[in-house]
Design a protein around this motif. Structure first.
Motif, PDB file in Angstrom:
ATOM      1  N   LYS A   1       0.680  -1.281  -0.052  1.00 21.38           N
ATOM      2  CA  LYS A   1       0.188  -0.078  -0.174  1.00 21.38           C
ATOM      3  C   LYS A   1       0.853   1.255   0.031  1.00 21.38           C
ATOM      4  CE  LYS A   1      -4.064  -2.011   2.277  1.00 21.38           C
ATOM      5  NZ  LYS A   1      -4.933  -2.216   3.237  1.00 21.38           N
ATOM      6  N   GLN A   2       1.943   1.199  -0.557  1.00 23.17           N
ATOM      7  CA  GLN A   2       2.871   2.365  -0.577  1.00 23.17           C
ATOM      8  C   GLN A   2       2.234   3.486  -1.380  1.00 23.17           C
ATOM      9  OE1 GLN A   2       6.639   2.100  -2.506  1.00 23.17           O
ATOM     10  NE2 GLN A   2       7.560   3.786  -1.368  1.00 23.17           N
ATOM     11  N   ILE A   3       2.390   4.860  -0.835  1.00 22.79           N
ATOM     12  CA  ILE A   3       1.866   5.815  -1.699  1.00 22.79           C
ATOM     13  C   ILE A   3       2.896   6.139  -2.664  1.00 22.79           C
ATOM     14  CG2 ILE A   3       1.013   8.236  -1.537  1.00 22.79           C
ATOM     15  CD1 ILE A   3      -0.866   5.817  -0.099  1.00 22.79           C
ATOM     16  N   VAL A   4       2.480   6.177  -3.672  1.00 23.71           N
ATOM     17  CA  VAL A   4       3.345   6.367  -4.994  1.00 23.71           C
ATOM     18  C   VAL A   4       3.103   7.693  -5.699  1.00 23.71           C
ATOM     19  CG1 VAL A   4       4.358   4.068  -5.095  1.00 23.71           C
ATOM     20  CG2 VAL A   4       2.410   4.749  -6.601  1.00 23.71           C
ATOM     21  N   GLY A   5       1.939   8.363  -5.536  1.00 27.34           N
ATOM     22  CA  GLY A   5       1.334   9.523  -6.320  1.00 27.34           C
ATOM     23  C   GLY A   5       0.685  10.293  -5.494  1.00 27.34           C
ATOM     24  N   THR A   6       0.674  11.758  -5.608  1.00 31.40           N
ATOM     25  CA  THR A   6      -0.158  12.486  -4.961  1.00 31.40           C
ATOM     26  C   THR A   6      -0.546  13.994  -5.593  1.00 31.40           C
ATOM     27  OG1 THR A   6      -0.987  13.560  -2.893  1.00 31.40           O
ATOM     28  CG2 THR A   6       1.291  13.649  -3.481  1.00 31.40           C
ATOM     29  N   ALA A   7      -1.718  14.333  -5.511  1.00 35.45           N
ATOM     30  CA  ALA A   7      -1.800  15.883  -5.916  1.00 35.45           C
ATOM     31  C   ALA A   7      -2.920  16.365  -5.095  1.00 35.45           C
ATOM     32  CB  ALA A   7      -2.214  15.780  -7.451  1.00 35.45           C
ATOM     33  N   THR A   8      -3.057  17.593  -5.042  1.00 32.96           N
ATOM     34  CA  THR A   8      -3.982  18.410  -4.165  1.00 32.96           C
ATOM     35  C   THR A   8      -4.589  19.415  -4.889  1.00 32.96           C
ATOM     36  OG1 THR A   8      -2.801  17.895  -2.041  1.00 32.96           O
ATOM     37  CG2 THR A   8      -4.320  19.824  -2.121  1.00 32.96           C
ATOM     38  N   LEU A   9      -6.078  19.703  -4.841  1.00 27.60           N
ATOM     39  CA  LEU A   9      -6.854  20.659  -5.392  1.00 27.60           C
ATOM     40  C   LEU A   9      -7.311  21.521  -4.050  1.00 27.60           C
ATOM     41  CD1 LEU A   9      -8.680  22.299  -7.444  1.00 27.60           C
ATOM     42  CD2 LEU A   9     -10.466  20.291  -6.741  1.00 27.60           C
ATOM     43  N   VAL A  10      -6.837  22.771  -4.159  1.00 29.83           N
ATOM     44  CA  VAL A  10      -7.362  23.512  -2.930  1.00 29.83           C
ATOM     45  C   VAL A  10      -8.450  24.402  -3.787  1.00 29.83           C
ATOM     46  CG1 VAL A  10      -6.639  25.195  -1.354  1.00 29.83           C
ATOM     47  CG2 VAL A  10      -5.076  23.517  -2.035  1.00 29.83           C
ATOM     48  N   CYS A  11      -9.559  24.401  -2.904  1.00 34.44           N
ATOM     49  CA  CYS A  11     -10.740  25.525  -3.410  1.00 34.44           C
ATOM     50  C   CYS A  11     -10.764  26.622  -2.437  1.00 34.44           C
ATOM     51  CB  CYS A  11     -12.100  24.562  -3.510  1.00 34.44           C
ATOM     52  SG  CYS A  11     -12.057  23.585  -4.884  1.00 34.44           S
ATOM     53  N   GLU A  12     -10.431  27.613  -3.284  1.00 35.31           N
ATOM     54  CA  GLU A  12     -10.577  28.965  -2.336  1.00 35.31           C
ATOM     55  C   GLU A  12     -11.777  29.761  -2.725  1.00 35.31           C
ATOM     56  OE1 GLU A  12      -8.124  33.388  -2.410  1.00 35.31           O
ATOM     57  OE2 GLU A  12      -7.511  31.611  -3.432  1.00 35.31           O
ATOM     58  N   LYS A  13     -12.547  29.977  -1.344  1.00 35.23           N
ATOM     59  CA  LYS A  13     -13.764  30.601  -1.556  1.00 35.23           C
ATOM     60  C   LYS A  13     -13.654  32.434  -1.758  1.00 35.23           C
ATOM     61  CE  LYS A  13     -16.597  27.524   1.196  1.00 35.23           C
ATOM     62  NZ  LYS A  13     -15.530  26.650   1.634  1.00 35.23           N
ATOM     63  N   LYS A  14     -14.331  32.957  -2.559  1.00 35.36           N
ATOM     64  CA  LYS A  14     -14.052  34.486  -2.892  1.00 35.36           C
ATOM     65  C   LYS A  14     -15.349  35.138  -2.737  1.00 35.36           C
ATOM     66  CE  LYS A  14      -9.935  34.246  -5.382  1.00 35.36           C
ATOM     67  NZ  LYS A  14      -8.927  35.315  -5.046  1.00 35.36           N
ATOM     68  N   PHE A  15     -15.291  36.541  -2.765  1.00 33.01           N
ATOM     69  CA  PHE A  15     -16.361  37.393  -2.951  1.00 33.01           C
ATOM     70  C   PHE A  15     -16.536  37.886  -4.341  1.00 33.01           C
ATOM     71  CE2 PHE A  15     -15.420  38.348   1.611  1.00 33.01           C
ATOM     72  CZ  PHE A  15     -16.624  37.784   2.255  1.00 33.01           C
ATOM     73  N   ILE A  16     -15.357  37.843  -5.073  1.00 34.09           N
ATOM     74  CA  ILE A  16     -15.460  38.080  -6.308  1.00 34.09           C
ATOM     75  C   ILE A  16     -16.183  37.220  -7.211  1.00 34.09           C
ATOM     76  CG2 ILE A  16     -13.559  39.842  -6.119  1.00 34.09           C
ATOM     77  CD1 ILE A  16     -11.994  37.462  -7.904  1.00 34.09           C
ATOM     78  N   ARG A  17     -16.556  37.484  -8.623  1.00 33.05           N
ATOM     79  CA  ARG A  17     -16.841  36.402  -9.393  1.00 33.05           C
ATOM     80  C   ARG A  17     -18.211  35.685  -9.151  1.00 33.05           C
ATOM     81  NH1 ARG A  17     -14.471  36.606 -14.706  1.00 33.05           N
ATOM     82  NH2 ARG A  17     -12.635  37.680 -14.389  1.00 33.05           N
ATOM     83  N   GLN A  18     -19.039  36.444  -8.479  1.00 33.24           N
ATOM     84  CA  GLN A  18     -20.368  36.159  -7.825  1.00 33.24           C
ATOM     85  C   GLN A  18     -20.133  35.089  -6.724  1.00 33.24           C
ATOM     86  OE1 GLN A  18     -23.683  37.521  -8.828  1.00 33.24           O
ATOM     87  NE2 GLN A  18     -23.856  36.030  -6.820  1.00 33.24           N
ATOM     88  N   LEU A  19     -19.287  35.525  -5.857  1.00 30.23           N
ATOM     89  CA  LEU A  19     -18.929  34.549  -4.710  1.00 30.23           C
ATOM     90  C   LEU A  19     -18.275  33.114  -5.525  1.00 30.23           C
ATOM     91  CD1 LEU A  19     -22.286  34.550  -2.649  1.00 30.23           C
ATOM     92  CD2 LEU A  19     -20.267  36.047  -2.236  1.00 30.23           C
ATOM     93  N   GLY A  20     -17.504  33.457  -6.316  1.00 33.36           N
ATOM     94  CA  GLY A  20     -16.745  32.325  -6.934  1.00 33.36           C
ATOM     95  C   GLY A  20     -15.652  31.633  -6.392  1.00 33.36           C
ATOM     96  N   ILE A  21     -15.337  30.296  -6.652  1.00 35.68           N
ATOM     97  CA  ILE A  21     -14.384  29.493  -6.201  1.00 35.68           C
ATOM     98  C   ILE A  21     -13.227  29.402  -7.074  1.00 35.68           C
ATOM     99  CG2 ILE A  21     -13.968  27.156  -5.467  1.00 35.68           C
ATOM    100  CD1 ILE A  21     -16.237  28.204  -3.824  1.00 35.68           C
ATOM    101  N   ARG A  22     -11.871  29.597  -6.660  1.00 39.04           N
ATOM    102  CA  ARG A  22     -10.735  29.500  -7.349  1.00 39.04           C
ATOM    103  C   ARG A  22     -10.240  28.462  -6.964  1.00 39.04           C
ATOM    104  NH1 ARG A  22      -5.612  33.212  -7.935  1.00 39.04           N
ATOM    105  NH2 ARG A  22      -4.430  31.667  -8.836  1.00 39.04           N
TER     106      ARG A  22
END
Ligand code: 16G
Length: 170
Positions: free
Chosen positions: A81-102
């Motif tokens: 079960k070795q971990i051989v890959g990873t990637a992260t998505l971070v979702c940042e909440k905004k006021f701009i862009r109609q309360l958009g998510i970046r």
């Protein structure tokens, strides 16, 4: 656990989150600490000392911000079960862009012994699709070294005119 189950990628076969009969693609769990998750990240950059308690604490802090940190890992099923890959998505909440998510793609790493098997491609495809369709991000960005620009361009990431990435280190 099954957030990516429903995705069928045109160029990658992924059934029940299993890729190539060898790899399980799933969100990070606490026990991944004992299966080389931090050691994998050391192939990307300096990680300093991270004890199990440190890891657990940070993991739980992240969980307390729901819909913000989406950390995918690739588990090598036949190799303890070795971990051989990873990637992260971070979702940042905004006021701009109609309360958009970046969205931001961060900390992408494939173990050097597993390169050349399209694992990085799989991670970026999944997170990009997830950011667009499930998180409703209005844009996603990432930073990378020069030699990786063409790799990321294949997924639709490009330099933006009149935008610069600036950084200050402490
Ligand atoms: C890369 C990573 C970034 C990571 C940084 C670490 C991708 C797409 N980019 O730029 O997410 O945080 O390296 O380098 O994975 P640093 O320790 O010098 O900040």
């Amino acid at each position: 656990q099954s957030i990516f189950k429903e995705y069928s990628l045109k160029d990658v076969k992924l059934q029940d989150n299993i890729y190539d009969n060898k790899y399980l693609i799933r969100p990070l769990i606490i026990s991944d600490y004992d299966h080389g998750f931090i050691e994998l990240l050391r192939q990307l950059t300096d990680c300093g000392t991270v004890t199990y308690d440190d890891f657990k604490k940070r993991f739980n802090q992240m969980k307390q911000s729901p819909n913000t940190y989406h950390i995918l890992v690739i588990e090598d099923i036949n190799n303890d079960k070795q971990i051989v890959g990873t990637a992260t998505l971070v979702c940042e909440k905004k006021f701009i862009r109609q309360l958009g998510i970046r969205g931001r793609i961060e900390d992408v790493c494939v173990h050097d012994r597993c390169r050349g098997q399209q694992l990085g491609k799989l991670l970026i495809n999944l997170l990009t699709q997830f950011a667009r369709e499930k998180c409703d991000c209005y844009k996603i960005s990432l930073e990378c070294k020069d030699h990786l620009v063409t790799f990321y361009q294949q997924f639709g990431y490009n330099h933006e005119d009149k935008q610069n990435f600036l950084c200050q280190r402490f």
